[in-house]
Design a protein around this motif. Structure first.
Motif, PDB file in Angstrom:
ATOM      1  N   MET A  64      -6.305   1.112   2.673  1.00  0.00           N
ATOM      2  CA  MET A  64      -6.933   2.049   3.593  1.00  0.00           C
ATOM      3  C   MET A  64      -6.269   2.007   4.960  1.00  0.00           C
ATOM      4  SD  MET A  64     -10.971   1.840   2.561  1.00  0.00           S
ATOM      5  CE  MET A  64     -11.114   0.055   2.549  1.00  0.00           C
ATOM      6  N   LEU A  65      -5.821   0.808   5.365  1.00  0.00           N
ATOM      7  CA  LEU A  65      -5.156   0.687   6.659  1.00  0.00           C
ATOM      8  C   LEU A  65      -3.815   1.411   6.681  1.00  0.00           C
ATOM      9  CD1 LEU A  65      -5.971  -3.013   7.595  1.00  0.00           C
ATOM     10  CD2 LEU A  65      -6.711  -0.958   8.825  1.00  0.00           C
ATOM     11  N   VAL A  66      -3.161   1.480   5.528  1.00  0.00           N
ATOM     12  CA  VAL A  66      -1.901   2.225   5.448  1.00  0.00           C
ATOM     13  C   VAL A  66      -2.127   3.689   5.834  1.00  0.00           C
ATOM     14  CG1 VAL A  66      -0.150   3.132   3.882  1.00  0.00           C
ATOM     15  CG2 VAL A  66      -0.776   0.718   3.774  1.00  0.00           C
ATOM     16  N   SER A  67      -3.245   4.265   5.346  1.00  0.00           N
ATOM     17  CA  SER A  67      -3.543   5.657   5.694  1.00  0.00           C
ATOM     18  C   SER A  67      -3.783   5.799   7.189  1.00  0.00           C
ATOM     19  CB  SER A  67      -4.764   6.147   4.908  1.00  0.00           C
ATOM     20  OG  SER A  67      -5.955   5.550   5.375  1.00  0.00           O
ATOM     21  N   ASN A  68      -4.401   4.771   7.806  1.00  0.00           N
ATOM     22  CA  ASN A  68      -4.614   4.821   9.251  1.00  0.00           C
ATOM     23  C   ASN A  68      -3.298   4.723  10.019  1.00  0.00           C
ATOM     24  OD1 ASN A  68      -7.505   2.959   8.562  1.00  0.00           O
ATOM     25  ND2 ASN A  68      -7.570   5.001   9.452  1.00  0.00           N
ATOM     26  N   VAL A  69      -2.392   3.874   9.523  1.00  0.00           N
ATOM     27  CA  VAL A  69      -1.086   3.743  10.169  1.00  0.00           C
ATOM     28  C   VAL A  69      -0.340   5.075  10.141  1.00  0.00           C
ATOM     29  CG1 VAL A  69       1.180   2.657  10.008  1.00  0.00           C
ATOM     30  CG2 VAL A  69      -0.888   1.269   9.724  1.00  0.00           C
ATOM     31  N   VAL A  70      -0.405   5.755   8.979  1.00  0.00           N
ATOM     32  CA  VAL A  70       0.234   7.078   8.878  1.00  0.00           C
ATOM     33  C   VAL A  70      -0.418   8.047   9.857  1.00  0.00           C
ATOM     34  CG1 VAL A  70       0.643   9.059   7.376  1.00  0.00           C
ATOM     35  CG2 VAL A  70       0.934   6.734   6.487  1.00  0.00           C
ATOM     36  N   GLY A  71      -1.752   7.990   9.953  1.00  0.00           N
ATOM     37  CA  GLY A  71      -2.458   8.868  10.884  1.00  0.00           C
ATOM     38  C   GLY A  71      -2.094   8.607  12.328  1.00  0.00           C
ATOM     39  N   VAL A  72      -1.844   7.332  12.672  1.00  0.00           N
ATOM     40  CA  VAL A  72      -1.515   6.966  14.053  1.00  0.00           C
ATOM     41  C   VAL A  72      -0.052   7.255  14.371  1.00  0.00           C
ATOM     42  CG1 VAL A  72      -1.288   5.028  15.648  1.00  0.00           C
ATOM     43  CG2 VAL A  72      -3.339   5.238  14.235  1.00  0.00           C
ATOM     44  N   LEU A  73       0.844   6.892  13.447  1.00  0.00           N
ATOM     45  CA  LEU A  73       2.275   6.962  13.733  1.00  0.00           C
ATOM     46  C   LEU A  73       2.980   8.173  13.139  1.00  0.00           C
ATOM     47  CD1 LEU A  73       3.210   3.200  13.168  1.00  0.00           C
ATOM     48  CD2 LEU A  73       2.616   4.346  15.314  1.00  0.00           C
ATOM     49  N   GLY A  74       2.304   8.891  12.248  1.00  0.00           N
ATOM     50  CA  GLY A  74       2.999   9.967  11.543  1.00  0.00           C
ATOM     51  C   GLY A  74       2.954  11.319  12.209  1.00  0.00           C
ATOM     52  N   PHE A  75       1.942  11.575  13.056  1.00  0.00           N
ATOM     53  CA  PHE A  75       1.757  12.920  13.582  1.00  0.00           C
ATOM     54  C   PHE A  75       2.049  13.016  15.081  1.00  0.00           C
ATOM     55  CE2 PHE A  75      -1.077  12.616   9.863  1.00  0.00           C
ATOM     56  CZ  PHE A  75      -0.540  13.646   9.094  1.00  0.00           C
ATOM     57  N   TYR A  76       1.423  12.157  15.886  1.00  0.00           N
ATOM     58  CA  TYR A  76       1.598  12.253  17.339  1.00  0.00           C
ATOM     59  C   TYR A  76       3.073  12.164  17.757  1.00  0.00           C
ATOM     60  CZ  TYR A  76       1.720  10.945  22.236  1.00  0.00           C
ATOM     61  OH  TYR A  76       2.045  10.877  23.567  1.00  0.00           O
ATOM     62  N   PRO A  77       3.854  11.162  17.280  1.00  0.00           N
ATOM     63  CA  PRO A  77       5.264  11.100  17.712  1.00  0.00           C
ATOM     64  C   PRO A  77       6.041  12.356  17.334  1.00  0.00           C
ATOM     65  CG  PRO A  77       4.594   9.040  16.677  1.00  0.00           C
ATOM     66  CD  PRO A  77       3.509  10.030  16.408  1.00  0.00           C
ATOM     67  N   TRP A  78       5.717  12.929  16.169  1.00  0.00           N
ATOM     68  CA  TRP A  78       6.425  14.130  15.714  1.00  0.00           C
ATOM     69  C   TRP A  78       6.127  15.302  16.647  1.00  0.00           C
ATOM     70  CZ3 TRP A  78       5.772  16.626  10.169  1.00  0.00           C
ATOM     71  CH2 TRP A  78       6.859  17.477   9.935  1.00  0.00           C
ATOM     72  N   VAL A  79       4.844  15.475  16.977  1.00  0.00           N
ATOM     73  CA  VAL A  79       4.467  16.570  17.879  1.00  0.00           C
ATOM     74  C   VAL A  79       5.015  16.308  19.284  1.00  0.00           C
ATOM     75  CG1 VAL A  79       2.533  17.803  18.926  1.00  0.00           C
ATOM     76  CG2 VAL A  79       2.398  17.102  16.527  1.00  0.00           C
ATOM     77  N   ARG A  80       4.931  15.039  19.740  1.00  0.00           N
ATOM     78  CA  ARG A  80       5.399  14.695  21.094  1.00  0.00           C
ATOM     79  C   ARG A  80       6.890  14.950  21.248  1.00  0.00           C
ATOM     80  NH1 ARG A  80       6.648  14.616  25.427  1.00  0.00           N
ATOM     81  NH2 ARG A  80       6.150  13.219  27.172  1.00  0.00           N
ATOM     82  N   SER A  81       7.655  14.799  20.185  1.00  0.00           N
ATOM     83  CA  SER A  81       9.100  15.005  20.257  1.00  0.00           C
ATOM     84  C   SER A  81       9.471  16.468  20.486  1.00  0.00           C
ATOM     85  CB  SER A  81       9.761  14.512  18.962  1.00  0.00           C
ATOM     86  OG  SER A  81       9.418  15.365  17.874  1.00  0.00           O
ATOM     87  N   GLY A  82       8.530  17.380  20.212  1.00  0.00           N
ATOM     88  CA  GLY A  82       8.805  18.802  20.370  1.00  0.00           C
ATOM     89  C   GLY A  82       9.424  19.442  19.144  1.00  0.00           C
ATOM     90  N   CYS A  83       9.633  18.661  18.085  1.00  0.00           N
ATOM     91  CA  CYS A  83      10.270  19.201  16.874  1.00  0.00           C
ATOM     92  C   CYS A  83       9.400  20.241  16.169  1.00  0.00           C
ATOM     93  CB  CYS A  83      10.592  18.066  15.895  1.00  0.00           C
ATOM     94  SG  CYS A  83      11.815  16.887  16.528  1.00  0.00           S
ATOM     95  N   THR A  84       8.095  20.214  16.441  1.00  0.00           N
ATOM     96  CA  THR A  84       7.187  21.146  15.759  1.00  0.00           C
ATOM     97  C   THR A  84       6.900  22.392  16.588  1.00  0.00           C
ATOM     98  OG1 THR A  84       5.194  20.114  16.708  1.00  0.00           O
ATOM     99  CG2 THR A  84       6.061  19.177  14.665  1.00  0.00           C
ATOM    100  N   ALA A  85       7.530  22.501  17.763  1.00  0.00           N
ATOM    101  CA  ALA A  85       7.159  23.560  18.709  1.00  0.00           C
ATOM    102  C   ALA A  85       7.309  24.953  18.124  1.00  0.00           C
ATOM    103  CB  ALA A  85       7.991  23.435  19.981  1.00  0.00           C
ATOM    104  N   ARG A  86       8.269  25.141  17.225  1.00  0.00           N
ATOM    105  CA  ARG A  86       8.507  26.474  16.664  1.00  0.00           C
ATOM    106  C   ARG A  86       7.734  26.726  15.376  1.00  0.00           C
ATOM    107  NH1 ARG A  86      15.009  27.669  17.611  1.00  0.00           N
ATOM    108  NH2 ARG A  86      14.978  27.390  19.890  1.00  0.00           N
ATOM    109  N   MET A  87       6.998  25.731  14.925  1.00  0.00           N
ATOM    110  CA  MET A  87       6.188  25.915  13.726  1.00  0.00           C
ATOM    111  C   MET A  87       4.960  26.754  14.047  1.00  0.00           C
ATOM    112  SD  MET A  87       6.190  22.136  11.971  1.00  0.00           S
ATOM    113  CE  MET A  87       7.690  21.306  11.481  1.00  0.00           C
ATOM    114  N   GLN A  88       4.435  27.438  13.038  1.00  0.00           N
ATOM    115  CA  GLN A  88       3.206  28.206  13.240  1.00  0.00           C
ATOM    116  C   GLN A  88       2.059  27.281  13.613  1.00  0.00           C
ATOM    117  OE1 GLN A  88       2.028  30.562   9.878  1.00  0.00           O
ATOM    118  NE2 GLN A  88       0.452  31.647  10.996  1.00  0.00           N
ATOM    119  N   ASP A  89       1.995  26.115  12.956  1.00  0.00           N
ATOM    120  CA  ASP A  89       0.984  25.100  13.285  1.00  0.00           C
ATOM    121  C   ASP A  89       1.685  24.001  14.066  1.00  0.00           C
ATOM    122  OD1 ASP A  89      -1.200  23.444  13.417  1.00  0.00           O
ATOM    123  OD2 ASP A  89      -1.141  22.839  11.302  1.00  0.00           O
ATOM    124  N   ALA A  90       2.003  24.315  15.342  1.00  0.00           N
ATOM    125  CA  ALA A  90       2.832  23.412  16.148  1.00  0.00           C
ATOM    126  C   ALA A  90       2.168  22.066  16.394  1.00  0.00           C
ATOM    127  CB  ALA A  90       3.172  24.075  17.480  1.00  0.00           C
TER     128      ALA A  90
END
Length: 385
Positions: A64-90
């Motif tokens: 269960m903690l693995v899912s939390n790690v993915v939730g913590v480290l998998g989304f925010y850094p990606w969005v913060r990097s700006g790589c998702t800015a051109r996506m429809q769901d940025a």
């Protein structure tokens, strides 16, 4: 003491800028990600506590903690990097919602003690659809969440979930499914309402812009109206008072325009005015502004004309445009349209009325001198050859 007090807000501001960046839209997406990160961290702490009291087996908690790690480290850094800015769901809202529902479902299977709270969390995840998702996207995430709970009920009833008592678990699961349906419906309605309000706002802004254009533009020539030109003149006068730099205006009048109206009719006269307005636009500098001053009179504001020579140059170009017009304005040449103009400088201590009166006097001097030319109010003349 004061130095330490001053550093505190500065440090907070720096951390905030580091976490959210400077772009307001990007910051809004990152706030959502940080809320999601906070929830995952909170549940990680709950899992640690549950292990310490023996409510969850350590090996199950690790999964269960693995899912939390993915939730913590998998989304925010990606969005913060700006790589998702051109996506429809940025902001990656949909993936985070789906991951949250899936993580909650896995934890539901592994942790009988936490099942009631996990059902609430799965319902809470759907509320994140308020964060800018479109109705179709909200419906998809809602169907996925309800399907996961339905799958848990079927799996538990078939004996696939340890410590699952159908009599005790069915009602909370069915209730949670009903709540999810309601939340999804409300969120879809709100999303549609938000889109409708946004559409109305854009339409209102377009209507206001259109009305402003009607107010500041002359409908026939497309040049500025007299009222708006007076505002520009006042603004330029105030700037001249601050800087001490003069500007110049040219008052332009079509020669014998009444004869054109009387001979060819007002519709031809209007076409002449329209073509002449186009010629004025072509002749003036990018910093200049032109207005239909009234009837067949036009006023040219030249804020960067520091000399009479610079002020006369656009008039020379305008005369060439009128004498040798493009095919779209051939009527000017056919009717042998000419103009007269008066140029005046606006200097420190002048009023707008003074400057325009001098330009008007110079215009009449050009008329009396034979038309098809211009005079400068300072006394220096430049007439058509």
């Amino acid at each position: 003491m004061s130095s330490g007090a001053g550093r505190g807000p500065a440090i907070v501001a720096r951390l905030r800028r580091l976490a959210l960046g400077d772009d307001p839209r990007h910051a809004s997406r990152l706030r959502f990600c940080l809320v999601s990160v906070a929830l995952h961290l909170a549940w990680a702490m709950i899992y640690f506590y549950a292990v310490s009291v023996g409510a969850i087996a350590p090996e199950d908690a690790r999964i269960m903690l693995v899912s939390n790690v993915v939730g913590v480290l998998g989304f925010y850094p990606w969005v913060r990097s700006g790589c998702t800015a051109r996506m429809q769901d940025a902001g990656l809202v949909i993936p985070q919602m789906i991951w949250g529902s899936l993580s909650g479902s896995v934890a539901f299977v592994m942790s009988p003690t936490l099942r009631p709270a996990l059902l609430q969390v799965i319902c809470l995840v759907q509320v994140f659809g308020f964060f800018g998702l479109r109705p179709r996207q909200i419906a998809v995430t809602g169907v996925i969440a309800v399907s996961l709970l339905a799958g848990l009920l079927v799996l538990g009833a078939s004996g696939g979930i340890p410590h699952f008592d159908v009599c005790k678990e069915a009602f909370p699961l069915l209730t949670s499914m009903a709540i999810l349906v309601v939340i999804t419906a409300i969120t879809v309605h709100r999303s549609r309402r938000r889109i409708a309000l946004t559409t109305q706002k854009l339409a209102l802004q377009a209507a206001i812009a259109s009305m402003r254009e009607l107010v500041i533009r002359d409908t026939l020539t497309g040049l500025f109206s007299r009222g708006h030109m007076l505002e520009l003149l006042q603004r330029e006068s105030e700037r001249a008072q601050r800087t001490g730099l003069p500007f110049r205006v040219a008052l332009i009048d079509l020669d014998h325009f009444k004869r054109i109206n009387d001979t060819h009719g007002h519709s031809i006269g209007d076409e002449v005015l329209r073509c002449f307005g186009d010629a004025v636009r072509e002749a003036m500098q990018s910093a200049d502004s032109a207005a239909r001053w009234g009837g067949e009179e036009f006023l040219l504001l030249m804020p960067e004309a520091r000399s009479d020579t610079a002020a006369v140059a656009p008039l020379a170009r305008l005369r060439l445009q009128v004498h040798q017009p493009p095919p779209s304005a051939a009527l000017l040449k056919k009717l042998e349209v000419t103009f007269s103009a008066g140029v005046a400088a606006h200097t420190l201590g002048d009023t707008i009325e003074d400057t325009i009166d001098r330009a008007d006097s110079a215009l009449y001097a050009a008329k009396h001198a034979g038309r098809d030319g211009w005079r400068v109010a300072s006394g220096e003349e430049a007439l058509a050859g």
